[in-house]
Design a protein around this motif. Sequence first.
Motif, short mmCIF file in Angstrom:
data_model
loop_
_atom_site.label_atom_id
_atom_site.label_comp_id
_atom_site.label_asym_id
_atom_site.label_seq_id
_atom_site.Cartn_x
_atom_site.Cartn_y
_atom_site.Cartn_z
N ALA A 75 0.85 -1.18 0.00
CA ALA A 75 0.00 0.00 0.00
C ALA A 75 0.89 1.24 0.00
O ALA A 75 1.92 1.27 0.67
N LEU A 76 0.47 2.24 -0.74
CA LEU A 76 1.25 3.46 -0.89
C LEU A 76 1.59 4.09 0.46
O LEU A 76 0.70 4.40 1.25
N GLY A 77 2.87 4.28 0.73
CA GLY A 77 3.30 4.98 1.92
C GLY A 77 3.03 4.23 3.21
O GLY A 77 3.11 4.81 4.29
N ARG A 78 2.73 2.96 3.14
CA ARG A 78 2.44 2.16 4.33
C ARG A 78 3.45 1.01 4.43
O ARG A 78 4.04 0.60 3.43
N GLU A 79 3.61 0.49 5.63
CA GLU A 79 4.45 -0.69 5.82
C GLU A 79 3.74 -1.89 5.23
O GLU A 79 2.52 -1.93 5.14
N ALA A 80 4.52 -2.92 4.85
CA ALA A 80 3.95 -4.14 4.29
C ALA A 80 2.91 -4.71 5.26
O ALA A 80 3.16 -4.83 6.45
N GLY B 56 5.59 12.20 2.14
CA GLY B 56 6.86 12.70 1.62
C GLY B 56 7.47 11.87 0.51
O GLY B 56 8.56 12.19 0.03
N ARG B 57 6.81 10.82 0.08
CA ARG B 57 7.29 9.98 -1.03
C ARG B 57 6.35 10.19 -2.22
O ARG B 57 5.16 10.46 -2.03
N TYR B 58 6.87 10.04 -3.42
CA TYR B 58 6.06 10.21 -4.63
C TYR B 58 5.93 8.87 -5.34
O TYR B 58 6.90 8.11 -5.44
N TYR B 59 4.71 8.61 -5.83
CA TYR B 59 4.41 7.34 -6.48
C TYR B 59 3.67 7.59 -7.79
O TYR B 59 2.81 8.46 -7.86
N ASP B 60 4.01 6.79 -8.80
CA ASP B 60 3.15 6.65 -9.97
C ASP B 60 2.25 5.48 -9.64
O ASP B 60 2.74 4.36 -9.42
N ALA B 61 0.96 5.72 -9.57
CA ALA B 61 0.00 4.69 -9.18
C ALA B 61 -0.94 4.40 -10.35
O ALA B 61 -1.43 5.32 -11.00
N ILE C 207 8.64 6.78 -7.13
CA ILE C 207 9.44 7.57 -8.07
C ILE C 207 10.14 8.73 -7.39
O ILE C 207 10.60 9.66 -8.05
N THR C 208 10.26 8.67 -6.06
CA THR C 208 10.81 9.80 -5.30
C THR C 208 12.21 10.16 -5.78
O THR C 208 12.49 11.33 -6.04
N GLU C 209 13.10 9.17 -5.88
CA GLU C 209 14.47 9.47 -6.30
C GLU C 209 14.51 10.00 -7.72
O GLU C 209 15.23 10.95 -8.01
N ARG C 210 13.74 9.39 -8.62
CA ARG C 210 13.70 9.87 -10.01
C ARG C 210 13.20 11.31 -10.05
O ARG C 210 13.75 12.15 -10.76
N ARG C 211 12.19 11.60 -9.27
CA ARG C 211 11.64 12.95 -9.22
C ARG C 211 12.69 13.94 -8.69
O ARG C 211 12.84 15.04 -9.24
#
Length: 181
Positions: A1-6, A45-50, A72-76
């Motif tokens: 899940a986006l921005g969540r722990e497994a 604080g993290r970016y995702y292509d979803a 995609i945080t690092e790429r961004r």
Amino acid sequence: ALGREAGQAVGHSIFDVYRDKPEIIDAVHAALRGEATMLTVEVHGRYYDAYYEPLLDEHGEIAGVVGVALDITERRDVTEALSTVLNTVGEGIITIDSDGVIDMVNRELEKTFGYETEELLGANVQMLIPDQHRDTYQTWIESYQATGDADNLGRRLELDGLHQDGHTFPLELNIQEAILR
């Protein structure tokens, strides 16, 4: 899940987990209506292509939603740093992919051609080339793609550009190749 722990979202409704992210909720609703959607979203604080797509059962009916997200945080961050540097250069810079789709432009190119970045990104570079030169450009691109022969790479070419308002103007072009791996 986006921005969540497994496993953190397991057993919870996505509508509860992301109630503070209406863009995610809207994308899930669209997928439940049968529309595949893609968005870029910031979570903690993290970016995702979803990507969200309808999940169909054996009868072709929508049974749920499949979602895939790529961090995609690092790429961004790298893209923003590169953009900052490119915007200090006093010449127009544009990057395109192998199909001629515009990936990046700097401010000087915006000024030169009269477009905003948002109008250029994702468009074909031919929008910046006057009609009378588009066939020549297309022939050169097709030849380059087919043979790898790049006679014009590294040379300064004198051409005309096409401004957003429709007027043409002389420009000097230097084409370079960058292969990203």
